[in-house]
Design a protein around this motif. Structure first.
Motif, PDB file in Angstrom:
ATOM      1  N   LEU A   1      38.829  37.199  61.982  1.00  0.00           N
ATOM      2  CA  LEU A   1      37.573  37.932  61.816  1.00  0.00           C
ATOM      3  C   LEU A   1      36.649  37.223  60.823  1.00  0.00           C
ATOM      4  O   LEU A   1      35.444  37.106  61.057  1.00  0.00           O
ATOM      5  N   LEU A   2      37.205  36.765  59.711  1.00  0.00           N
ATOM      6  CA  LEU A   2      36.393  36.050  58.726  1.00  0.00           C
ATOM      7  C   LEU A   2      35.861  34.737  59.311  1.00  0.00           C
ATOM      8  O   LEU A   2      34.718  34.344  59.053  1.00  0.00           O
TER       9      LEU A   2
ATOM     10  N   LEU B   1      42.747  29.788  48.780  1.00  0.00           N
ATOM     11  CA  LEU B   1      42.045  30.520  49.817  1.00  0.00           C
ATOM     12  C   LEU B   1      40.674  30.986  49.329  1.00  0.00           C
ATOM     13  O   LEU B   1      40.464  31.174  48.133  1.00  0.00           O
ATOM     14  N   PRO B   2      39.726  31.210  50.242  1.00  0.00           N
ATOM     15  CA  PRO B   2      38.406  31.709  49.853  1.00  0.00           C
ATOM     16  C   PRO B   2      38.500  33.042  49.120  1.00  0.00           C
ATOM     17  O   PRO B   2      39.380  33.867  49.420  1.00  0.00           O
ATOM     18  N   TRP B   3      37.556  33.280  48.227  1.00  0.00           N
ATOM     19  CA  TRP B   3      37.617  34.480  47.395  1.00  0.00           C
ATOM     20  C   TRP B   3      37.529  35.752  48.234  1.00  0.00           C
ATOM     21  O   TRP B   3      38.098  36.792  47.868  1.00  0.00           O
ATOM     22  N   GLN B   4      36.851  35.690  49.386  1.00  0.00           N
ATOM     23  CA  GLN B   4      36.724  36.899  50.208  1.00  0.00           C
ATOM     24  C   GLN B   4      38.093  37.396  50.676  1.00  0.00           C
ATOM     25  O   GLN B   4      38.360  38.607  50.662  1.00  0.00           O
ATOM     26  N   LEU B   5      38.952  36.450  51.088  1.00  0.00           N
ATOM     27  CA  LEU B   5      40.274  36.848  51.554  1.00  0.00           C
ATOM     28  C   LEU B   5      41.145  37.304  50.388  1.00  0.00           C
ATOM     29  O   LEU B   5      41.921  38.256  50.513  1.00  0.00           O
TER      30      LEU B   5
ATOM     31  N   VAL C   1      40.102  38.808  47.717  1.00  0.00           N
ATOM     32  CA  VAL C   1      39.653  40.161  47.379  1.00  0.00           C
ATOM     33  C   VAL C   1      40.235  41.177  48.346  1.00  0.00           C
ATOM     34  O   VAL C   1      40.719  42.246  47.940  1.00  0.00           O
ATOM     35  N   LEU C   2      40.233  40.846  49.646  1.00  0.00           N
ATOM     36  CA  LEU C   2      40.767  41.779  50.641  1.00  0.00           C
ATOM     37  C   LEU C   2      42.246  42.051  50.417  1.00  0.00           C
ATOM     38  O   LEU C   2      42.698  43.207  50.443  1.00  0.00           O
ATOM     39  N   PHE C   3      43.024  40.985  50.193  1.00  0.00           N
ATOM     40  CA  PHE C   3      44.453  41.176  49.964  1.00  0.00           C
ATOM     41  C   PHE C   3      44.720  41.872  48.617  1.00  0.00           C
ATOM     42  O   PHE C   3      45.623  42.698  48.498  1.00  0.00           O
ATOM     43  N   SER C   4      43.919  41.548  47.594  1.00  0.00           N
ATOM     44  CA  SER C   4      44.115  42.161  46.273  1.00  0.00           C
ATOM     45  C   SER C   4      43.799  43.648  46.289  1.00  0.00           C
ATOM     46  O   SER C   4      44.343  44.416  45.487  1.00  0.00           O
ATOM     47  N   SER C   5      42.937  44.064  47.207  1.00  0.00           N
ATOM     48  CA  SER C   5      42.570  45.481  47.267  1.00  0.00           C
ATOM     49  C   SER C   5      43.780  46.360  47.560  1.00  0.00           C
ATOM     50  O   SER C   5      43.814  47.539  47.176  1.00  0.00           O
ATOM     51  N   TYR C   6      44.802  45.774  48.219  1.00  0.00           N
ATOM     52  CA  TYR C   6      46.016  46.546  48.476  1.00  0.00           C
ATOM     53  C   TYR C   6      46.708  46.918  47.177  1.00  0.00           C
ATOM     54  O   TYR C   6      47.180  48.040  46.991  1.00  0.00           O
ATOM     55  N   GLY C   7      46.798  45.937  46.267  1.00  0.00           N
ATOM     56  CA  GLY C   7      47.430  46.215  44.982  1.00  0.00           C
ATOM     57  C   GLY C   7      46.663  47.251  44.192  1.00  0.00           C
ATOM     58  O   GLY C   7      47.252  48.154  43.571  1.00  0.00           O
ATOM     59  N   VAL C   8      45.338  47.163  44.209  1.00  0.00           N
ATOM     60  CA  VAL C   8      44.512  48.142  43.501  1.00  0.00           C
ATOM     61  C   VAL C   8      44.683  49.524  44.129  1.00  0.00           C
ATOM     62  O   VAL C   8      44.730  50.543  43.428  1.00  0.00           O
ATOM     63  N   PHE C   9      44.786  49.556  45.467  1.00  0.00           N
ATOM     64  CA  PHE C   9      44.961  50.835  46.166  1.00  0.00           C
ATOM     65  C   PHE C   9      46.175  51.584  45.640  1.00  0.00           C
ATOM     66  O   PHE C   9      46.093  52.760  45.263  1.00  0.00           O
TER      67      PHE C   9
END
Length: 365
Positions: free
Chosen positions: A182-183, A269-273, A275-283
């Protein structure tokens, strides 16, 4: 509370956008009518348990045999890999086994084997896979169709099979690769994956080949970055005819070794990816924070996340032409949480990286 509310709003908003993008129209890949000669390259080290499965799948490809050149590079295997390959290819002249015993330039390990194979190849297209992969019969046609003039690298879609542990690993592959796809479709170069990849000779030679690159155990990401930096186009595709099924890691220990190696590449990896993967940990951090949400609200947030995630996987499975039961899809979130914690702990633990029965120091890769 306000910060948490904003985070969850953004989190679910992004998931909704991702699902809309998944359901949106995708360009169709017309079957590649021409059948140019192509080279299929396989780096092999101690692959006795899996390589015949790979070779059988390649022998069933729907592509003219006289237009195929399948090169297997044996990287000083200490098991029966060489004998298994020799027996299988004895009556198949379009297969060749090459012993790899010396280094080219800065290349080491798998990148060194691929450097040798690319030098030995005699065609304009390099299709690269691993010895534990089984590719779809129309794999070559599909990858070629995704590589018109100007495109230097193409990545197909991968999953894994086997028992429940293996099928959960397969969902990991599908989830990550479709997110990357998608990216990529949005014009963001992320990565290629070296077990299901096409590279044109022109793109490969424009960067000098693996033998000129600094050593990396994530050689596919490194190659992709260098090719894109030279101005070549790139594509990540998901379609049943580009599907590869990998043999899963057999034990938790093996899986942690693999993921620690991947974590080394994740820092590039690009920062966008990221951020997306890190959002799981924050969740999960926010969801489990004592007293932040009533139990009922936390339960609804968790159920919403599982619902969005299951929809993403169900759509991805349909696009890849693969099947999985709803029960396994629902188990995936628990697996993902436990594996994420285990991988983070294992990566932080002092020690090297094991890859193909060789140990590398973190600092050198």
């Amino acid at each position: 509370m306000l910060v948490a509310t904003v985070f969850f709003s953004v989190f679910f908003g992004l998931y909704a956008v991702v699902l809309l993008l998944l359901l949106g129209p995708r360009p169709r890949l017309a079957r590649h009518k021409a059948t140019p000669r192509v080279s299929i390259l396989i780096a092999a080290r101690n692959e006795a348990a899996t390589i015949e499965r790979c070779l059988r799948a390649l022998a069933r490809l729907n592509y003219p045999r006289e237009q195929l050149e399948i090169l297997i590079g044996d990287d000083a295997s200490t098991d029966d890999t060489r004998e298994i390959v020799r027996r299988f290819i004895a009556d198949k002249p379009w297969f060749r086994l090459l012993p790899i015993r010396h280094r080219l330039g800065t290349a080491r390990g798998k990148s060194n084997v691929l450097a040798h194979l690319c030098r030995a190849a005699t065609t304009e297209y390099f299709l690269i896979t691993d010895a534990d992969m089984a590719l779809a019969p129309d794999w070559v046609h599909t990858m070629l169709a995704a590589a018109p003039h100007g495109v230097g690298v193409v990545t197909g879609i991968t999953t894994a099979g086997g028992n429940l542990f293996g099928r959960l690993q397969g969902l990991d592959w599908l989830f990550g690769l479709n997110l990357i796809r998608l990216l990529t479709d949005l014009g963001l170069p992320v990565t290629a994956v070296g077990n299901n990849m096409l590279v044109t000779r022109a793109a490969y030679e424009s960067i000098g080949g693996y033998e000129t690159l600094a050593f990396s155990i994530t050689e596919d990401l490194q190659l992709f970055g260098q090719i894109v930096a030279q101005g070549w186009g790139y594509r990540n595709i998901i379609t049943p005819s580009a599907l590869g099924v990998s043999v899963p890691q057999p034990t938790l220990r093996h899986l942690l070794h693999q993921r620690k190696r991947w974590m080394k590449g994740a820092v590039r990896l690009p920062w966008q990816l990221v951020v997306l993967f890190s959002s799981y940990g924050v969740f999960y951090t926010a969801l489990g924070w004592p007293g932040l949400f009533p139990l009922g609200t936390a339960g609804m947030l968790y159920a919403g996340k599982v619902l969005f995630q299951t929809l993403f996987l169900a759509i991805t499975l349909r696009q890849a032409g693969h099947r999985e039961s709803l029960g396994v899809l629902l188990l995936y979130d628990g697996y993902l949480l436990l594996m994420s914690l285990a991988v983070l702990a294992y990566t932080a633990w002092p020690g090297g990286i094991w890859w193909k029965e060789r140990r590398y120091r973190w600092a050198e890769v």
